[in-house]
Design a protein around this motif. Structure first.
Motif, short mmCIF file in Angstrom:
data_model
loop_
_atom_site.label_atom_id
_atom_site.label_comp_id
_atom_site.label_asym_id
_atom_site.label_seq_id
_atom_site.Cartn_x
_atom_site.Cartn_y
_atom_site.Cartn_z
N HIS A 106 0.85 -1.20 0.00
CA HIS A 106 0.00 0.00 0.00
C HIS A 106 0.88 1.24 0.00
N GLN A 107 0.74 2.06 -1.04
CA GLN A 107 1.49 3.31 -1.11
C GLN A 107 0.76 4.36 -0.28
N GLN A 108 1.50 5.06 0.58
CA GLN A 108 0.90 6.07 1.43
C GLN A 108 0.61 7.34 0.64
N VAL A 109 -0.50 7.98 0.95
CA VAL A 109 -0.90 9.21 0.28
C VAL A 109 -0.06 10.36 0.81
N THR A 159 6.89 13.55 -4.62
CA THR A 159 7.64 13.35 -3.38
C THR A 159 8.13 11.91 -3.32
N SER A 160 9.04 11.64 -2.39
CA SER A 160 9.57 10.29 -2.24
C SER A 160 8.46 9.35 -1.82
N SER A 161 8.38 8.21 -2.49
CA SER A 161 7.31 7.25 -2.21
C SER A 161 7.57 6.51 -0.91
N LYS A 162 6.48 6.22 -0.21
CA LYS A 162 6.54 5.43 1.02
C LYS A 162 5.46 4.36 0.92
N TYR A 163 5.81 3.16 1.33
CA TYR A 163 4.91 2.01 1.18
C TYR A 163 4.83 1.23 2.48
N GLU A 164 3.65 0.70 2.75
CA GLU A 164 3.48 -0.30 3.79
C GLU A 164 3.33 -1.65 3.10
N ILE A 165 4.04 -2.63 3.60
CA ILE A 165 3.99 -4.00 3.07
C ILE A 165 3.31 -4.86 4.11
N LYS A 166 2.18 -5.49 3.73
CA LYS A 166 1.31 -6.17 4.69
C LYS A 166 1.06 -7.62 4.27
N ASN A 167 0.59 -8.40 5.24
CA ASN A 167 0.12 -9.74 4.91
C ASN A 167 -1.34 -9.65 4.46
N HIS A 168 -1.94 -10.79 4.16
CA HIS A 168 -3.30 -10.76 3.60
C HIS A 168 -4.35 -10.34 4.62
N LEU A 169 -3.97 -10.28 5.90
CA LEU A 169 -4.88 -9.81 6.94
C LEU A 169 -4.79 -8.31 7.15
N SER A 220 -8.27 1.63 -7.10
CA SER A 220 -8.36 2.29 -5.80
C SER A 220 -9.51 3.28 -5.71
N GLY A 221 -10.32 3.36 -6.73
CA GLY A 221 -11.41 4.33 -6.72
C GLY A 221 -11.06 5.55 -7.55
N PHE A 222 -12.08 6.23 -8.03
CA PHE A 222 -11.89 7.35 -8.96
C PHE A 222 -11.04 8.46 -8.37
N VAL A 223 -11.31 8.87 -7.12
CA VAL A 223 -10.59 10.00 -6.52
C VAL A 223 -9.11 9.67 -6.37
N ASN A 224 -8.81 8.50 -5.83
CA ASN A 224 -7.40 8.13 -5.63
C ASN A 224 -6.66 8.02 -6.96
N ASN A 225 -7.27 7.39 -7.94
CA ASN A 225 -6.58 7.15 -9.20
C ASN A 225 -6.39 8.40 -10.03
N VAL A 226 -7.29 9.37 -9.91
CA VAL A 226 -7.18 10.57 -10.72
C VAL A 226 -6.34 11.65 -10.04
N PHE A 227 -6.56 11.86 -8.74
CA PHE A 227 -5.98 13.01 -8.08
C PHE A 227 -4.71 12.70 -7.30
N THR A 228 -4.36 11.45 -7.13
CA THR A 228 -3.11 11.11 -6.45
C THR A 228 -2.43 9.98 -7.21
N ASN A 229 -1.15 9.74 -6.85
CA ASN A 229 -0.40 8.63 -7.43
C ASN A 229 -0.44 7.40 -6.52
N THR A 230 -1.22 7.46 -5.46
CA THR A 230 -1.22 6.36 -4.52
C THR A 230 -1.73 5.08 -5.19
N ALA A 231 -1.15 3.96 -4.81
CA ALA A 231 -1.49 2.70 -5.47
C ALA A 231 -1.51 1.58 -4.45
N ASN A 232 -2.33 0.58 -4.72
CA ASN A 232 -2.37 -0.64 -3.93
C ASN A 232 -2.07 -1.82 -4.84
#
Length: 262
Positions: free
Chosen positions: A61-64, A75-85, A214-226
């Protein structure tokens, strides 16, 4: 290259992102056996990668970034790496300069440092500045993954193809292990985009890297990605670490611009 002497120490770049507890989450569900046996499992795991030994699904998960969302400044990208839970296992921080991020954005060079929940750096991902076009087949993308930092775990190498995104996953000796093949079009409008993980014959699919819608708002207005990574549970942990690096590379190559996810 990170020094071997720094292993086990907390990198200052992670000090603001450490959780209150250093306990790693436990995997309570039984692990089902897999037919994937190309790389034998070993008890001599790189420090910090022991938990990957249990996982067949990894969520990234890329942080907004508020400044990036408002001003459009990269800006420099930051990510959280998680398990399936959804439990955080690692945290990743990109290192590069403002010039690279804003002028060379999708092809920029970077170092991504990945730490566990104690702040110990366990994986380092290095990407040099290279081309991203089928018109330059001799200078395509190549990414190096180290685990522990200073020790090569493997490589991600872009393969020339006029139509499809293709990559080869290599081990520390630069021997081919797996292939990654993406779709003709990486702009998934209102749906996920899958990059299939295949055996070397490119016939058998053993997993995938998915860019989740990730939804319309996230995909259009930010570079955040899952992203989600699915691989055989008994795949060597070093190759799992390389797959995480491949996910970062795919993100920057195909989804760095906000409208690419549409």
């Amino acid at each position: 290259m990170a020094s071997q002497e720094s292993q086990g120490q907390t990198n200052p770049i992670f000090k603001d992102y450490l959780p209150g507890s250093s306990d790693l989450p436990e995997q309570n569900e039984p692990v089902e056996p897999s037919l994937w046996k190309q790389i034998p499992r070993t008890h001599n795991l790189p420090p910090g990668l022991e938990y990957l030994n249990q996982l067949d699904r990894i969520i990234i998960h890329q942080q907004v970034e508020l400044l990036e969302a408002i001003l459009g400044t990269e800006t420099s990208s930051k990510y959280e790496i998680k398990n399936h839970l959804g439990q955080r296992v690692y945290f990743a921080v990109e290192e590069n300069d403002c010039f690279d991020r804003n002028l060379c954005s999708p092809i920029r060079s970077f170092t991504i440092r990945i730490a566990d929940n104690t702040g110990r750096e366990v994986i380092t991902v290095n990407r040099p500045l290279r081309c991203n076009s089928c018109w330059f087949p001799c200078f395509l993308q190549e990414l190096e993954v180290q685990s522990p930092p200073g020790t090569i775990a493997g490589y991600v190498v872009q393969n020339w193809d006029p139509f499809l995104p293709k990559f080869t996953i290599q081990n520390e000796s630069k021997e081919d292990v797996l292939k990654i093949i993406g779709p003709y079009a990486t702009c998934g409008c209102f749906e996920d985009v899958d990059f299939e993980v295949k055996a070397l014959n490119e016939m058998s699919t053993i997993g995938k890297i998915s860019k989740y819608w990730s939804g319309f708002v996230n995909n259009v207005f930010t570079n955040t990605a899952n992203f989600g990574i699915q691989v055989p549970v008994d795949l060597d942990v070093r190759i799992k670490a390389v797959m995480i690096g491949a996910c970062f590379l795919i993100d920057l190559m195909f989804f760095e611009n906000s409208l690419d996810g549409l």
